[in-house]
Scaffold this motif. Structure first.
Motif, short mmCIF file in Angstrom:
data_model
loop_
_atom_site.label_atom_id
_atom_site.label_comp_id
_atom_site.label_asym_id
_atom_site.label_seq_id
_atom_site.Cartn_x
_atom_site.Cartn_y
_atom_site.Cartn_z
N GLN A 7 0.82 -1.21 0.00
CA GLN A 7 0.00 0.00 0.00
C GLN A 7 0.86 1.27 0.00
O GLN A 7 1.83 1.36 0.76
N LEU A 8 0.49 2.22 -0.84
CA LEU A 8 1.21 3.47 -0.98
C LEU A 8 0.33 4.50 -1.64
O LEU A 8 -0.74 4.18 -2.17
N VAL A 9 0.76 5.75 -1.60
CA VAL A 9 0.11 6.83 -2.33
C VAL A 9 1.14 7.44 -3.26
O VAL A 9 2.20 7.91 -2.81
N ASN A 10 0.87 7.44 -4.57
CA ASN A 10 1.72 8.10 -5.56
C ASN A 10 1.13 9.45 -5.91
O ASN A 10 -0.08 9.57 -6.13
N VAL A 11 1.98 10.46 -5.98
CA VAL A 11 1.55 11.83 -6.27
C VAL A 11 2.16 12.25 -7.60
O VAL A 11 3.36 12.03 -7.84
N LYS A 45 10.37 12.11 -2.10
CA LYS A 45 10.35 12.44 -3.52
C LYS A 45 11.68 11.97 -4.09
O LYS A 45 12.72 12.59 -3.85
N SER A 46 11.64 10.81 -4.79
CA SER A 46 12.91 10.17 -5.14
C SER A 46 12.82 9.42 -6.46
O SER A 46 11.75 9.20 -7.01
N THR A 47 14.00 8.98 -6.92
CA THR A 47 14.10 8.07 -8.05
C THR A 47 14.11 6.65 -7.50
O THR A 47 13.82 6.42 -6.33
N THR A 136 6.06 9.96 -3.10
CA THR A 136 5.32 8.80 -2.62
C THR A 136 5.16 8.88 -1.11
O THR A 136 6.07 9.29 -0.40
N LEU A 137 4.00 8.48 -0.64
CA LEU A 137 3.75 8.34 0.79
C LEU A 137 3.59 6.87 1.11
O LEU A 137 2.85 6.16 0.43
N GLY A 138 4.30 6.39 2.13
CA GLY A 138 4.15 5.02 2.58
C GLY A 138 5.17 4.04 2.07
O GLY A 138 5.28 2.93 2.60
N THR A 139 5.95 4.40 1.06
CA THR A 139 7.05 3.56 0.58
C THR A 139 7.93 4.38 -0.32
O THR A 139 7.55 5.46 -0.78
N GLU A 140 9.14 3.89 -0.57
CA GLU A 140 10.04 4.55 -1.51
C GLU A 140 10.18 3.69 -2.75
O GLU A 140 10.46 2.50 -2.66
N TYR A 141 9.97 4.32 -3.91
CA TYR A 141 9.98 3.69 -5.23
C TYR A 141 9.26 2.35 -5.28
O TYR A 141 9.65 1.41 -5.97
N GLY A 142 8.16 2.25 -4.51
CA GLY A 142 7.23 1.14 -4.64
C GLY A 142 7.75 -0.20 -4.19
O GLY A 142 7.19 -1.24 -4.58
N THR A 143 8.78 -0.24 -3.37
CA THR A 143 9.31 -1.53 -2.94
C THR A 143 8.87 -1.86 -1.52
O THR A 143 8.82 -0.99 -0.65
N ALA A 144 8.57 -3.13 -1.29
CA ALA A 144 8.13 -3.56 0.03
C ALA A 144 9.23 -3.40 1.08
O ALA A 144 8.94 -3.29 2.27
N ALA A 145 10.47 -3.36 0.65
CA ALA A 145 11.60 -3.26 1.59
C ALA A 145 11.64 -1.93 2.32
O ALA A 145 12.31 -1.80 3.34
N THR A 146 10.92 -0.94 1.81
CA THR A 146 10.90 0.38 2.46
C THR A 146 9.48 0.79 2.85
O THR A 146 9.23 1.96 3.15
#
Length: 206
Positions: A7-11, A45-47, A136-146
């Motif tokens: 789960q995450l929020v992409n902006v 806000k990252s790559t 992104t809120l809740g994770t970094e670059y969509g990975t479960a590890a973060t």
């Protein structure tokens, strides 16, 4: 609620969130659990390689040893970070804010309205301020590890450095209820460039 995996929020990557100068990133967070390693991301806000314009997270060895709240960004110096080594409790609301002041050249971390750590970052100018970085809120670059396992509330991004009194004002506004986004805004133009209230019970809007 973020489940710590998917789960995450992409902006959308809009110009107002690409911040060259001073900024403030703040949110309420309640942890359900913490990671044994890596980090729990709140706002970034990252790559795809942790090159960040701004990154507010709970670090557990991904940058430096030990568990603790952290604010970081990528600069010519590498990963520039201010961190408070601590073990936060699960099931408890915390207000966490990071402030980069491009004039004073400081990076300051606030927890529950108090300045808990601050570093001089002279000469370490943010390098990832252009388009192409995803907020992104809740994770970094969509990975479960973060990914965060917990709840966010009243997440904000400002394109200016809020002072200690203004951070305290947001903190004293409380969490878990409908929060007045006009707090610390003398006019609409001085308000946050990004705000996610998380007041909706369900649906795609934050």
């Amino acid at each position: 609620t973020f489940n710590g995996t998917t789960q995450l929020v992409n902006v959308p990557d809009v110009a107002s969130l690409q911040i060259l100068g001073s900024w403030t990133v703040a949110t309420w967070v309640k942890l359900n659990a913490t990671r044994a390693s890596s980090r729990d991301t709140m706002i970034v806000k990252s790559t795809t390689s942790m090159y960040a314009n701004y990154n507010l997270f709970l670090d557990n060895g991904s940058v430096t040893a030990g568990l603790g709240w952290a604010i970081a960004y990528t600069s010519g110096c590498g990963i520039t970070m201010t961190k408070l080594t601590t073990t936060p409790s699960t099931g408890v609301w915390y207000h966490v804010a990071g402030v980069y002041d491009s004039v004073a050249q400081t990076l300051t971390l606030y927890v529950n309205g108090s300045n808990v750590a601050s570093n001089s970052v002279t000469g370490c100018l943010p390098s990832q301020t252009g388009p192409g970085n995803t907020l992104t809120l809740g994770t970094e670059y969509g990975t479960a590890a973060t990914a965060l396992n917990g709840i966010l509330d009243d997440a904000r991004v400002y394109n200016r450095a809020l002072n200690a009194a203004q951070i305290s004002q947001i903190y004293n506004g409380g969490s878990g209820t409908s929060v007045d986004v006009s707090a610390v805004c003398s006019s609409p133009a001085s308000g946050p460039v990004g705000w996610w209230g998380f007041d909706e019970a369900s649906g795609p809007t934050a």
